[in-house]
Structures are given as structure tokens and as C-alpha cells.
Design a protein around this motif. Structure first.
Motif, PDB file in Angstrom:
ATOM      1  N   ASP A 225      48.516  34.104  41.829  1.00 36.16           N
ATOM      2  CA  ASP A 225      49.727  33.911  41.043  1.00 36.16           C
ATOM      3  C   ASP A 225      50.673  35.102  41.217  1.00 36.16           C
ATOM      4  N   GLU A 226      50.146  36.316  41.179  1.00 35.50           N
ATOM      5  CA  GLU A 226      50.974  37.506  41.346  1.00 35.50           C
ATOM      6  C   GLU A 226      51.596  37.568  42.729  1.00 35.50           C
ATOM      7  N   HIS A 227      50.845  37.168  43.736  1.00 37.17           N
ATOM      8  CA  HIS A 227      51.349  37.192  45.114  1.00 37.17           C
ATOM      9  C   HIS A 227      52.494  36.197  45.293  1.00 37.17           C
ATOM     10  N   VAL A 228      52.338  34.994  44.761  1.00 36.64           N
ATOM     11  CA  VAL A 228      53.389  33.981  44.877  1.00 36.64           C
ATOM     12  C   VAL A 228      54.664  34.449  44.180  1.00 36.64           C
ATOM     13  N   ARG A 229      54.507  35.194  43.091  1.00 42.48           N
ATOM     14  CA  ARG A 229      55.665  35.674  42.339  1.00 42.48           C
ATOM     15  C   ARG A 229      56.276  36.939  42.935  1.00 42.48           C
ATOM     16  N   GLY A 230      55.724  37.416  44.036  1.00 44.32           N
ATOM     17  CA  GLY A 230      56.297  38.563  44.711  1.00 44.32           C
ATOM     18  C   GLY A 230      55.519  39.854  44.586  1.00 44.32           C
ATOM     19  N   GLY A 231      54.424  39.829  43.867  1.00 48.34           N
ATOM     20  CA  GLY A 231      53.570  40.999  43.756  1.00 48.34           C
ATOM     21  C   GLY A 231      54.142  42.024  42.773  1.00 48.34           C
ATOM     22  N   PRO A 232      53.456  43.159  42.630  1.00 45.14           N
ATOM     23  CA  PRO A 232      52.231  43.519  43.340  1.00 45.14           C
ATOM     24  C   PRO A 232      51.016  42.738  42.825  1.00 45.14           C
ATOM     25  N   VAL A 233      49.965  42.729  43.625  1.00 44.89           N
ATOM     26  CA  VAL A 233      48.686  42.170  43.217  1.00 44.89           C
ATOM     27  C   VAL A 233      47.929  43.291  42.517  1.00 44.89           C
ATOM     28  N   VAL A 234      47.583  43.081  41.252  1.00 47.50           N
ATOM     29  CA  VAL A 234      47.023  44.152  40.427  1.00 47.50           C
ATOM     30  C   VAL A 234      45.539  43.919  40.160  1.00 47.50           C
ATOM     31  N   VAL A 235      44.725  44.911  40.478  1.00 50.10           N
ATOM     32  CA  VAL A 235      43.299  44.904  40.153  1.00 50.10           C
ATOM     33  C   VAL A 235      43.133  45.767  38.914  1.00 50.10           C
ATOM     34  N   CYS A 236      42.740  45.154  37.801  1.00 48.68           N
ATOM     35  CA  CYS A 236      42.671  45.891  36.542  1.00 48.68           C
ATOM     36  C   CYS A 236      41.527  46.898  36.505  1.00 48.68           C
ATOM     37  N   GLY A 237      40.417  46.597  37.188  1.00 46.98           N
ATOM     38  CA  GLY A 237      39.291  47.527  37.232  1.00 46.98           C
ATOM     39  C   GLY A 237      39.361  48.428  38.447  1.00 46.98           C
ATOM     40  N   ASP A 238      38.173  48.822  38.951  1.00 53.17           N
ATOM     41  CA  ASP A 238      38.137  49.697  40.123  1.00 53.17           C
ATOM     42  C   ASP A 238      37.986  48.933  41.427  1.00 53.17           C
ATOM     43  N   GLY A 239      37.856  47.602  41.342  1.00 56.18           N
ATOM     44  CA  GLY A 239      37.780  46.779  42.556  1.00 56.18           C
ATOM     45  C   GLY A 239      36.425  46.735  43.209  1.00 56.18           C
ATOM     46  N   SER A 240      35.412  47.379  42.617  1.00 53.90           N
ATOM     47  CA  SER A 240      34.114  47.463  43.280  1.00 53.90           C
ATOM     48  C   SER A 240      33.194  46.255  43.072  1.00 53.90           C
ATOM     49  N   PRO A 241      33.316  45.475  41.980  1.00 51.07           N
ATOM     50  CA  PRO A 241      32.385  44.355  41.808  1.00 51.07           C
ATOM     51  C   PRO A 241      32.382  43.411  43.001  1.00 51.07           C
ATOM     52  N   LEU A 242      31.202  42.874  43.296  1.00 53.64           N
ATOM     53  CA  LEU A 242      31.015  42.014  44.456  1.00 53.64           C
ATOM     54  C   LEU A 242      30.900  40.560  44.013  1.00 53.64           C
ATOM     55  N   ARG A 243      31.650  39.711  44.694  1.00 54.64           N
ATOM     56  CA  ARG A 243      31.690  38.292  44.379  1.00 54.64           C
ATOM     57  C   ARG A 243      31.616  37.481  45.670  1.00 54.64           C
ATOM     58  N   SER A 244      31.602  36.165  45.535  1.00 56.99           N
ATOM     59  CA  SER A 244      31.755  35.261  46.671  1.00 56.99           C
ATOM     60  C   SER A 244      32.499  34.042  46.153  1.00 56.99           C
ATOM     61  N   TYR A 245      33.254  33.388  47.031  1.00 58.04           N
ATOM     62  CA  TYR A 245      34.115  32.297  46.577  1.00 58.04           C
ATOM     63  C   TYR A 245      33.939  31.054  47.439  1.00 58.04           C
ATOM     64  N   MET A 246      33.759  29.926  46.766  1.00 62.21           N
ATOM     65  CA  MET A 246      33.667  28.632  47.434  1.00 62.21           C
ATOM     66  C   MET A 246      34.952  27.859  47.174  1.00 62.21           C
ATOM     67  N   TYR A 247      35.459  27.178  48.201  1.00 59.20           N
ATOM     68  CA  TYR A 247      36.670  26.381  48.047  1.00 59.20           C
ATOM     69  C   TYR A 247      36.347  25.058  47.345  1.00 59.20           C
ATOM     70  N   ALA A 248      37.342  24.523  46.644  1.00 62.56           N
ATOM     71  CA  ALA A 248      37.138  23.363  45.781  1.00 62.56           C
ATOM     72  C   ALA A 248      36.616  22.130  46.515  1.00 62.56           C
ATOM     73  N   SER A 249      37.084  21.877  47.732  1.00 58.12           N
ATOM     74  CA  SER A 249      36.605  20.685  48.435  1.00 58.12           C
ATOM     75  C   SER A 249      35.130  20.816  48.808  1.00 58.12           C
ATOM     76  N   ASP A 250      34.701  22.017  49.204  1.00 58.96           N
ATOM     77  CA  ASP A 250      33.274  22.238  49.446  1.00 58.96           C
ATOM     78  C   ASP A 250      32.482  22.085  48.149  1.00 58.96           C
ATOM     79  N   LEU A 251      33.039  22.602  47.054  1.00 60.30           N
ATOM     80  CA  LEU A 251      32.402  22.455  45.745  1.00 60.30           C
ATOM     81  C   LEU A 251      32.099  20.993  45.447  1.00 60.30           C
TER      82      LEU A 251
END
Length: 351
Positions: A225-251
Motif C-alpha cells: 500500500d505504501e509503495h503504490v502511494r509513492g512510498g517510503p516503505v516503512v518497516v516499524c521494527g528492525d526488519g530481522s524477523p523471518l517469514r515466508s509468503y504464499m500467493y493467493a492462487s497457490d493457497l
């Protein structure tokens, strides 16, 4: 006018085509139909129903029928609607073959402000849906559970498997959502033991795609959402947590497959195994499309502290059901960005 998700819906159908005969001429019941999962369930069901001439029907439960008209106006006339609370709804008459229980979104606001209501909605809602399934002669019941049921993932465990016996802190009120999901799974296990219905458990992790909330507590949605609106893209924490993301069609490929083919009273992790830090997710989003956005990270990692992980092992789903992720993260972000731009008023877009 072509459907904006046509390529995604074709992708789902191409990878589930042989499964749909099971609902030919049948009726299915879906809760949580206007949430992220629910919208995709309705879209993919309607697409398969039309393309394969299944003659199947769907009935949805919602507290707000106007919400269906707002989010899915093209499908509003194709669903029978039951208006009510998932904990107390009046059972629709007749026989149903399948139930998809996707009600109760992961709401940080509700967890923080009304944890008792969150817990009661998850547990009592699941009990009510199981009672309905028994009365309606349902053969298969899908519970959309959560990877949060494992509690904190150990730092030395790169991917958490279904047989990990961890759990959330029972004395922490913030554990209300995972504790509710654990209790819901337990109710499903009782129903399966009593041979009332085949119950399938899908433990979801992190996802991205159209229909997701872009103003909630999901980092990747906020970044997009922030990127579409022109940024900046804000990370509220330190950015270190590790995640993984699945796209909706694969879901959707995974969830429909688990419902139709999964073993009863057996949990399946649903998500990607491709690990990425929150900081790198922000960079991926900011570098997608043109022009790029800047990234601002507010926090600083603490020296020697292991990053928090929330990444599944999906070996069971791959081995037993032949499932795998097919849409790469960059492509998933690109497709979701395109969708977000369709929703955002043009005057708010800088691109």
C-alpha cells in the motif's frame, strides 16, 4: 469485460481440475466468505462451477450481506446467503456435502481489545459449524487453522513441522487467537472420532494477494500500500524477523486439495518454505515496478539476538498430496500491486 483475476483463476483450475467432480450437483457451505480466504474460495468455486458445468451451489454465512455486494458484486447473485453470527446462526435447510469454515480473521485489534470475544467466536463458531455439518449430512469439513498454534518457533528450527509439540503461552492474553485455533482443532478431532464428518485441518502461515487487507497488521500488505502511494516503505521494527509468503492462487490450490484429498483429522501446514526477512520483503516490494520507492527501517537489530521465525515445513503436503508453491514471491508481489492499483483512487496514486 474480462475478469481481473482470470489468469489466477485459470491457474487454480488447471491444478485442481480432477478434484471438482466430487461437488458436481452438490451444495457447499462457506463461513467467513467476505474475508481474504473467503473471497478466494468464492471466486475459485464460481470459476470451476462455470467452466466445468458442475451444477453445484454455494451457501455463505455472513453478518453483513452488503459486504458481499461491495467486495464481490459479480458473485452476489450466485450465492445463497444466510445472515447471522457464526456462533448462533440458524441452520439452512437441506443436505450439504462440504463445509469450508473460514470465519474469524486474525485481527490484532480484536485480539487486543476484546480477547474473550475473539476466543468465543473461534471456539463457539467452530462448534456451531460442526453441529450444522452433522445435521446437514456433510461428508467433508475444512477448518482454516493457523501456524500460530505452534507458539514461538525455536531459533534453531528453520521450518516448523506439523508434529512440533510447542504451543503459545497460555498466560499471555495475546495468545487468544492461537489458543482459540487449538481449541477449534480439538473440537474437530472429537467430531472426526465420532465419525460425524471427515475433518481436514489447514494451518495457514503468511500470504499475499488480491483481497488481502492493505491497512491491517500484515507487513507485506502495508508495504504494498505504501509503495503504490509513492512510498517510503516503512518497516516499524528492525526488519530481522523471518517469514515466508504464499500467493493467493497457490493457497487456493492447497486448500481445495486438502478439503477433497487430505486425510481426516490430520493437519497440513499451508505456506511457502522460501525464507525471507521483513527488511528484504520491504526491499522486494519497493523495487517492484517503476519508479522504485525508498525503504525506511525504524529499528536496529540487537547484537547476538536470533531473529524471530515463522516459516513452515510443507514436506507433509508435498509428500502426501503432491502440493508445492508455483508462484514466486516477486511475481506474487507484482500481481498484488496491480490489484491494489485497481482499488486505490487514481488521485492518490503517484505512478
Amino acid at each position: 469485460m474480462s475478469h481481473p483475476l482470470a489468469s489466477d483463476l485459470d491457474h487454480v483450475l488447471a491444478n485442481t481440475r480432477d478434484l471438482w467432480n466430487e461437488v458436481r450437483g452438490r451444495r457447499i457451505f462457506i463461513t467467513g466468505a467476505t474475508g481474504f480466504f473467503g473471497c478466494w474460495f468464492l471466486e475459485t468455486f464460481a470459476w470451476a462451477n462455470r467452466r466445468l458445468a458442475l451444477g453445484a451451489k454455494t451457501t455463505i454465512l455472513t453478518r453483513n450481506p452488503r459486504r458481499l455486494e461491495e467486495r464481490l458484486p459479480h458473485l452476489a447473485g450466485e450465492c445463497d446467503v444466510v445472515v447471522g453470527d457464526v456462533r448462533t446462526f440458524a441452520f439452512p435447510a437441506g443436505h450439504f456435502s462440504h463445509v469450508v469454515h473460514g470465519a474469524t480473521e486474525s485481527s490484532a485489534t480484536l485480539c487486543a481489545n476484546e480477547p474473550e470475544m475473539m476466543f468465543d467466536t473461534i471456539v463457539s463458531g467452530t462448534r456451531r459449524c460442526l453441529e450444522f455439518a452433522a445435521k446437514a449430512g456433510v461428508q467433508k469439513f475444512l477448518l482454516t487453522s493457523s501456524g500460530t498454534v505452534y507458539g514461538k518457533q525455536p531459533a534453531d528450527m528453520s521450518h516448523v513441522p506439523e508434529d512440533f509439540m510447542g504451543g503459545p503461552d497460555t498466560l499471555d492474553p495475546n495468545s487468544v487467537y492461537p489458543e482459540g485455533k487449538r481449541a477449534a482443532e480439538f473440537l474437530c478431532a472429537i467430531a472426526a472420532r465420532n465419525a460425524q464428518v471427515e475433518v481436514k485441518i489447514a494451518r495457514g502461515f503468511a500470504f499475499v494477494g488480491p483481497y488481502m487487507k492493505f491497512d491491517a497488521h500484515f507487513a507485506i500488505g502495508n508495504f504494498i500500500d505504501e509503495h503504490v502511494r509513492g512510498g517510503p516503505v516503512v518497516v516499524c521494527g528492525d526488519g530481522s524477523p523471518l517469514r515466508s509468503y504464499m500467493y493467493a492462487s497457490d493457497l487456493m490450490i492447497w486448500l481445495w486439495t486438502i478439503l477433497f484429498k487430505g486425510e481426516s483429522c490430520r493437519a497440513y501446514n499451508v505456506g511457502s518454505e522460501e525464507t525471507i526477512s521483513i527488511a528484504d520483503v520491504a526491499q522486494e516490494v519497493a523495487q517492484t515496478g517503476s519508479p522504485h520507492s525508498t525503504v525506511r527501517i525504524k529499528g536496529t537489530p540487537k547484537p547476538g539476538q536470533s531473529p524471530a521465525r515463522y516459516v513452515p515445513s510443507t514436506a507433509r503436503a508435498h509428500r502426501e498430496l503432491g502440493l508445492r508453491c508455483l508462484v514466486p514471491l516477486r511475481e506474487a508481489i507484482e500481481r498484488t500491486l496491480q490489484w491494489n492499483r485497481l482499488l486505490l483512487p487514481r488521485e492518490l496514486q503517484v505512478r
